[in-house]
Design a protein around this motif. Structure first.
Motif, PDB file in Angstrom:
ATOM      1  N   VAL A  38       0.849  -1.175   0.000  1.00  0.00           N
ATOM      2  CA  VAL A  38       0.000   0.000   0.000  1.00  0.00           C
ATOM      3  C   VAL A  38       0.891   1.233   0.000  1.00  0.00           C
ATOM      4  N   SER A  39       0.660   2.111  -0.961  1.00  0.00           N
ATOM      5  CA  SER A  39       1.404   3.361  -1.050  1.00  0.00           C
ATOM      6  C   SER A  39       0.473   4.515  -0.738  1.00  0.00           C
ATOM      7  N   LYS A  40       0.952   5.419   0.081  1.00  0.00           N
ATOM      8  CA  LYS A  40       0.160   6.594   0.447  1.00  0.00           C
ATOM      9  C   LYS A  40       1.000   7.819   0.117  1.00  0.00           C
ATOM     10  N   HIS A  41       0.508   8.646  -0.775  1.00  0.00           N
ATOM     11  CA  HIS A  41       1.163   9.884  -1.185  1.00  0.00           C
ATOM     12  C   HIS A  41       0.258  11.009  -0.723  1.00  0.00           C
ATOM     13  N   PHE A  42       0.734  11.838   0.198  1.00  0.00           N
ATOM     14  CA  PHE A  42      -0.158  12.807   0.813  1.00  0.00           C
ATOM     15  C   PHE A  42       0.596  14.072   1.199  1.00  0.00           C
ATOM     16  N   ILE A  43      -0.170  15.068   1.572  1.00  0.00           N
ATOM     17  CA  ILE A  43       0.397  16.314   2.058  1.00  0.00           C
ATOM     18  C   ILE A  43      -0.137  16.540   3.467  1.00  0.00           C
ATOM     19  N   ASP A  44       0.764  16.898   4.369  1.00  0.00           N
ATOM     20  CA  ASP A  44       0.305  17.131   5.736  1.00  0.00           C
ATOM     21  C   ASP A  44      -0.193  18.558   5.881  1.00  0.00           C
ATOM     22  N   CYS A  45      -0.743  18.893   7.036  1.00  0.00           N
ATOM     23  CA  CYS A  45      -1.354  20.207   7.237  1.00  0.00           C
ATOM     24  C   CYS A  45      -0.334  21.341   7.247  1.00  0.00           C
ATOM     25  N   GLY A  46       0.950  21.008   7.285  1.00  0.00           N
ATOM     26  CA  GLY A  46       1.992  22.021   7.206  1.00  0.00           C
ATOM     27  C   GLY A  46       2.507  22.224   5.792  1.00  0.00           C
ATOM     28  N   ILE A 114       0.417  -9.752  17.866  1.00  0.00           N
ATOM     29  CA  ILE A 114      -0.418  -8.772  18.552  1.00  0.00           C
ATOM     30  C   ILE A 114      -0.802  -7.675  17.573  1.00  0.00           C
ATOM     31  N   LEU A 115      -2.104  -7.420  17.467  1.00  0.00           N
ATOM     32  CA  LEU A 115      -2.604  -6.306  16.660  1.00  0.00           C
ATOM     33  C   LEU A 115      -2.598  -5.081  17.567  1.00  0.00           C
ATOM     34  N   LYS A 116      -1.650  -4.184  17.312  1.00  0.00           N
ATOM     35  CA  LYS A 116      -1.467  -3.006  18.154  1.00  0.00           C
ATOM     36  C   LYS A 116      -2.295  -1.840  17.619  1.00  0.00           C
ATOM     37  N   ASN A 117      -3.031  -1.223  18.506  1.00  0.00           N
ATOM     38  CA  ASN A 117      -3.864  -0.086  18.121  1.00  0.00           C
ATOM     39  C   ASN A 117      -3.020   1.030  17.529  1.00  0.00           C
ATOM     40  N   LYS A 118      -3.546   1.638  16.494  1.00  0.00           N
ATOM     41  CA  LYS A 118      -2.898   2.792  15.875  1.00  0.00           C
ATOM     42  C   LYS A 118      -3.613   4.055  16.347  1.00  0.00           C
ATOM     43  N   ALA A 119      -2.922   5.169  16.263  1.00  0.00           N
ATOM     44  CA  ALA A 119      -3.527   6.447  16.633  1.00  0.00           C
ATOM     45  C   ALA A 119      -3.139   7.489  15.593  1.00  0.00           C
ATOM     46  N   THR A 120      -4.021   8.436  15.371  1.00  0.00           N
ATOM     47  CA  THR A 120      -3.689   9.531  14.467  1.00  0.00           C
ATOM     48  C   THR A 120      -2.793  10.520  15.202  1.00  0.00           C
ATOM     49  N   ALA A 121      -2.063  11.292  14.417  1.00  0.00           N
ATOM     50  CA  ALA A 121      -1.188  12.314  14.993  1.00  0.00           C
ATOM     51  C   ALA A 121      -0.949  13.387  13.938  1.00  0.00           C
ATOM     52  N   CYS A 122      -0.673  14.570  14.383  1.00  0.00           N
ATOM     53  CA  CYS A 122      -0.309  15.648  13.471  1.00  0.00           C
ATOM     54  C   CYS A 122       1.171  15.508  13.146  1.00  0.00           C
ATOM     55  N   LEU A 123       1.495  15.464  11.862  1.00  0.00           N
ATOM     56  CA  LEU A 123       2.887  15.334  11.446  1.00  0.00           C
ATOM     57  C   LEU A 123       3.590  16.688  11.338  1.00  0.00           C
ATOM     58  N   ALA A 127       3.692  23.625  12.503  1.00  0.00           N
ATOM     59  CA  ALA A 127       2.938  24.463  11.570  1.00  0.00           C
ATOM     60  C   ALA A 127       1.474  24.618  11.964  1.00  0.00           C
ATOM     61  N   CYS A 128       0.984  23.746  12.807  1.00  0.00           N
ATOM     62  CA  CYS A 128      -0.425  23.769  13.186  1.00  0.00           C
ATOM     63  C   CYS A 128      -0.739  24.746  14.312  1.00  0.00           C
ATOM     64  N   GLY A 129       0.261  25.135  15.063  1.00  0.00           N
ATOM     65  CA  GLY A 129       0.019  26.001  16.201  1.00  0.00           C
ATOM     66  C   GLY A 129      -0.513  25.265  17.404  1.00  0.00           C
ATOM     67  N   ILE A 130      -0.334  23.949  17.428  1.00  0.00           N
ATOM     68  CA  ILE A 130      -0.781  23.153  18.566  1.00  0.00           C
ATOM     69  C   ILE A 130       0.297  23.247  19.642  1.00  0.00           C
ATOM     70  N   PRO A 131      -0.068  23.658  20.848  1.00  0.00           N
ATOM     71  CA  PRO A 131       0.946  23.734  21.906  1.00  0.00           C
ATOM     72  C   PRO A 131       1.498  22.347  22.205  1.00  0.00           C
ATOM     73  N   THR A 132       2.786  22.277  22.493  1.00  0.00           N
ATOM     74  CA  THR A 132       3.405  20.985  22.762  1.00  0.00           C
ATOM     75  C   THR A 132       2.855  20.372  24.038  1.00  0.00           C
ATOM     76  N   GLU A 133       2.741  21.155  25.087  1.00  0.00           N
ATOM     77  CA  GLU A 133       2.166  20.659  26.332  1.00  0.00           C
ATOM     78  C   GLU A 133       1.690  21.842  27.147  1.00  0.00           C
ATOM     79  N   LYS A 134       0.530  21.699  27.729  1.00  0.00           N
ATOM     80  CA  LYS A 134       0.004  22.767  28.568  1.00  0.00           C
ATOM     81  C   LYS A 134       0.792  22.834  29.863  1.00  0.00           C
TER      82      LYS A 134
END
Length: 156
Positions: A38-46, A114-123, A127-134
């Motif tokens: 499976v090939s995924k060619h994409f652009i991230d939000c940055g 073991i089928l390990k759960n995946k999680a989404t993340a901002c790459l 560029a998103c302006g998401i604070p690293t940690e409050k």
């Protein structure tokens, strides 16, 4: 887990068993209905263009409860996919359907895959302006900050 890693593990097993992280096992009569690249060619939000390739295994449960996939058979399917599709040693991602199709990373605990759960993340977090940690502050410290802040101090 990569394709080469699973190929090294399979010959030492008597059964192929997949288990979810919550402890639930994939029914032992599952089929591996697909192995593909499976090939995924994409652009991230940055704005960064990215390419990702994985080996995809699709697990499926049929009504034939007598079916059992043996390690040698899975190894043959993997070798055929390598020959016919030119699949290289890539990370494996597993598709498995419970209430909907889920995608999982693959690991091995010495006995079961073991089928390990995946999680989404901002790459592109920078560029998103998401604070690293409050900043974590106790209510006592917050009260001190509020009390010490006067209207002309620049802190408000």
């Amino acid at each position: 887990m990569t394709l080469e890693q699973i190929k090294k593990i399979l010959p030492g097993l008597s059964n192929v068993e997949f288990q979810l992280e919550n402890g639930t096992f994939v029914p032992e009569h599952f089929h591996v209905t697909e192995i593909g690249k499976v090939s995924k060619h994409f652009i991230d939000c940055g704005g960064t263009v990215r390419n990702e390739e994985k080996v995809n295994f699709q697990l499926w449960n049929a009504d034939d409860t007598e079916h059992r996939l043996k390690p040698g058979k899975l190894l043959n399917i993997i070798r055929l996919s390598e020959e016919q599709l030119g699949i290289e040693d890539l990370e494996i991602e597993v598709e498995y359907q419970e209430t909907t199709i889920g995608k999982y990373d693959l690991d091995f605990n010495g006995k079961h895959f073991i089928l390990k759960n995946k999680a989404t993340a901002c790459l592109a977090q920078d560029a998103c302006g998401i604070p690293t940690e409050k900043e974590k502050i106790s209510l006592q410290d917050l009260e001190k900050k509020v009390i010490s802040c006067s209207p002309n101090s620049g802190c408000c």
